[in-house]
Scaffold this motif. Structure first.
Motif: not given
Lengths: 217, 582
Positions: A93, A95, A100, A123, A130, A133, A201, A203, B75, B77, B80-81, B84-85, B143, B162, B164-168, B171
């Motif tokens: 996926y 986002f 997206k 990304v 998880d 990346l 950092r 991630w 984590g 999803f 996150k979704s 994001a959506m 972190g 964070p 993570l999606a997969p980056l922050p 928060w």
């Protein structure tokens, strides 16, 4: 981390090279501690995209529960396919505002490739794993490359003249434009540039232990 | 103030016994009590130390739980979704859903641009700048971030992780409220009072959540030291009359305000067992005192009773009841003492009996002696009579002619009988005389002169002693002591005979020449009998009887007692001369 040779990570660019004098740009990218930085995308801003890019193709594989390659720089409009080489399924996926999308779990190959039109960072994650990346870096200029493990990269066939060279890296601290360096590309020959960038950092989540039987390709 | 004295031996024993017990038990009580109090203090300190460790562990476990839950969410999803959506409302309800799942008190989603995406405490708040940007910065750097924040003046323990999606991409701020409920929950596990305070350096620490009753919170705030960090970690605190040993545990800072926990253990609770023990000890003390009193009294009785029996027995002996026997049937010293007392009683009885017997014998002897002397005296006079009879019998014989042969036979019979009587008298005299005199040749004048001083003193002032010394006296063979005594006796008799006073003049003179073969050694008895010999005279000029000297010497035994007897012995011819016969 298992890093494989970039046999399958191919950047296929059909260059319509004009018969003008062209030079070479060689770069070396290091982090702020002086260590060579791999997977840094180096590009020359302001390049003219070639017309008729419908044939551009790229591949972002999932192998051994990792994205291969980790960083995939592409010219905008490139169709990227996401082949799964593992014995498990992945749910890829993104986002990222640049693009997206989701590749639903349980998909079977071959998938229709995804065309990335918007420049920027995409990304990639996997909702199942998880730690996976990956990055698709969408560029508008055809003059780009990616550093290897030694932190070096090379761009050939650059028309002579003044260029602005930039670096992007997944862990780049600060704005990408801040890395700009002016390079004067000769009509023939090589110009060198050295980039030292500060990193944020990491991630990326730690990868849990996986038994040997599961790791078999 | 009357002095209390332990007259009774038994009482003394019991009192001594009890005093010793009180001393020993008192010392034991003090030692045990001190040890227990020390133990109680140590227990409080240990308890607080353990409680503080448990407390810290609980807090960090809670934080771990919180951040674990937040990481799970980061984590997730679907979340996150949703982030994001979808829109803010959906994100908010997703947050509320997660908050309910993990029982947090607050959840906030903050964008990477530090803007509030959704806030479960303030659902309407959107797109505002998140107030705790430092937390986000810290989370970006490390972190995650853990802190305490005050939201609407209420303290929250928060974790920032964070999404993570997969980056922050955003928060997640999750927190739980630090309130009385939490304090009570912690108290259940640590068994100490838990109070959360803000430590604001310029001001006093302010409690905001506590297990203490509300009435004690204001006194606690007043009692807390101004700067908690400067005070020792563990310190005593008197709060509203209750002594609380307090332990300071820093929790962290909320922006500019420090937050700490104070763990408190009431001294009285720790000391409750000590007080219970004190009561038990006191009860034990009293009961053992009672038991000891009874036992001591019995023991004392067992000791004192034979002593009393002994005392009584000795009193009986004192009263002369020698037949009384002390009965102490014990094989110890007291038994021996009783036996000794009994033995002593027997011996006293025997000796007294012997003494009575010897007294009786003495009395008898004295009687016999008196009889003997009387007999002696009579015998002497009787002897004189016999002499007269003999003389006259001789004269009678001389006057008898040859023709009176018949009468001569009678005269002979008289002579024979008189001889037998003389023998009898001599036997009587031998029986009554025991003293042996030691006569010497003396000058009588010298003796009389020598004792005149003593005589004066003896006869007193009423009687004048007139000394008349005869001249040209022959020496006399006599026992000097006896002669002195004669003169003394005569003087004393004279004094006794003259109660009105008067002169006494002992005098002696020589009357003619002595007859007989042994001129100087003649016997006093003869001198007395013969008017021609030395003669002592008493010069009683006035008053009193004037009996013949012989009466004084021989017949006044009853009145003059031993003095007369002394004179009696003095003139005894047989004793003085060792059986010399005329």
């Amino acid at each position: 981390m298992l890093v494989r040779p970039l046999l399958l990570a191919a950047v296929v660019v059909t260059q319509l090279v004009t018969p003008v004098a062209a030079g070479r740009v060689e770069v070396r990218v290091a982090d702020d501690r002086g260590d060579p930085l791999e997977d840094a995308v180096v590009f020359l801003a302001g390049g003219t995209p070639p017309p008729g890019r419908s044939g551009l193709r790229a591949v972002m594989s999932q192998r051994d529960r990792e994205f291969v390659p980790r960083v995939l720089p592409i010219l905008a409009g490139t169709a990227v396919s996401f082949p799964d080489h593992d014995d498990v399924r992945h749910h890829v996926y993104s986002f990222s505002p640049a693009h997206k999308f989701e590749l639903a779990t349980g998909r079977r190959q071959p998938d229709a490739p995804i065309v990335f039109d918007t420049p920027g960072v995409v990304v990639l994650g996997c909702s199942i794993h998880d730690w996976m990346l990956g990055y698709v870096y969408v560029l508008t200029t055809p003059q780009f490359t990616k550093t290897g493990a030694d932190g070096r990269a090379r761009i050939d066939g650059v028309p002579a003249g003044p260029w602005r060279a930039r670096v992007w890296h997944p862990r780049l601290r600060g704005a990408e434009s801040a890395t700009t360096q002016a390079v004067a590309v000769p009509a023939s020959g090589t110009v060198s540039a050295v980039f030292t960038i500060a990193l944020t950092r990491e991630w990326r989540l730690p990868r849990p232990f996986i038994g040997r039987s599961e790791r078999a390709p | 103030m009357p002095s209390f004295r332990f007259r009774s031996f038994r009482l003394r024993i019991v009192v001594l016994f009890l005093a010793l017990l009180v001393l020993v038990e008192g010392i034991a009580f003090l030692v045990v009590d001190a040890a227990h109090r020390q133990a109680a203090w140590t227990q409080i300190d240990d308890e607080l130390l353990v409680a503080s460790r448990v407390f810290n562990r609980l807090i960090s476990a809670r934080i771990d739980q919180l951040s674990g839950a937040a990481r799970l969410l980061s984590g997730d999803f679907a979340f996150k979704s949703a982030y994001a959506m979808t829109d803010g409302d959906t994100v908010l309800s997703a947050l509320q859903n997660q908050q309910a799942r993990i029982r947090a008190d607050v959840m906030v989603l903050v964008s990477t641009a530090r803007r509030v995406v959704a806030d479960t405490l303030h659902p309407r708040l959107r797109d505002a700048l998140f107030p705790f940007v430092n937390l986000i910065q810290e989370a970006e750097d490390n972190g995650q971030a853990i802190s305490i924040v005050f939201v609407d003046r209420r303290p929250y323990q928060v974790v920032v992780v964070p999404l993570l999606a997969p980056l922050p991409v955003a928060w997640i701020v999750m927190g739980f409220l630090i309130d009385d409920t939490l304090a009570h929950e912690l108290q259940r596990l640590t068994h100490v009072h838990v109070t959360f305070v803000t430590v604001d350096p310029p001001g006093a620490p302010t409690p905001f959540a506590s297990t203490l009753p509300p009435a004690l919170r204001a006194p606690l705030a007043a009692a807390l030291p101004r700067s908690l960090g400067a005070s020792p970690l563990t310190f005593p605190l008197s709060v509203g009359g209750r002594e609380l040993v307090s332990h300071f545990a820093g929790l962290g800072r909320a922006e500019d305000v420090g937050v700490a926990a104070i763990l408190q253990s009431p001294v009285d609770e720790a000391f409750a067992p000590v007080y219970r023990l004190r009561i038990r000890l006191a009860a034990l003390f009293v009961s053992s005192l009672l038991v000891s009193f009874v036992v001591g009294a019995r023991i004392a009785r067992s000791v004192s009773r034979p002593v009393e029996t002994l005392v009584q027995g000795v009193h009986e002996i004192e009263r002369g009841h020698y037949a009384h026997r002390v009965v102490v049937a014990q094989p110890d010293e007291l038994g021996e003492l009783a036996a000794a007392v009994n033995h002593m009683a027997v011996q006293i009885a025997e000796r007294e009996e012997a003494l009575l017997l010897s007294e009786e014998q003495l009395r008898q002897a004295q009687k016999m002696e008196a009889i003997g002397r009387l007999a002696g005296g009579i015998a002497h006079d009787f002897n004189n009579l016999l002499t007269v009879i003999t003389g006259h019998n001789e004269l009678l014989r001389a006057e008898l002619g040859p023709e009176a042969a018949g009468v001569r036979a009678h005269v002979d019979a008289v002579e024979t009988t008189v001889d037998r009587a003389v023998t009898l008298v001599r036997q009587l005299l031998a029986f009554s005389r025991k003293q042996v005199l030691q006569p010497r040749v003396l000058d009588l004048n010298e003796i009389v002169t020598n004792i005149s001083t003593m005589l004066r003193r003896l006869i007193g002032e009423d009687i004048d002693l007139v000394m008349a010394v005869g001249a040209g006296l022959w020496p006399v063979k006599v026992d000097p002591g006896q002669f002195e005594q004669v003169i003394v006796n005569l003087a004393v008799n004279a004094r006794d005979a003259m109660p009105g006073g008067g002169p006494v003049a002992p005098a002696h003179r020589q009357r003619g020449a002595l007859r007989g073969r042994r001129a100087p050694g003649r016997r006093l008895s003869r001198a007395r009998r013969a008017p021609r010999g030395d003669r002592h005279r008493r010069g009683d000029e006035r008053g009193g009887p004037r009996p013949p000297l012989r009466a004084v010497l021989h017949d006044q035994g009853a009145r003059a007692g031993h003095r007369a007897r002394a004179v009696h012995g003095l003139r005894d011819p047989e004793a003085a001369r060792g059986g010399h016969r005329r």
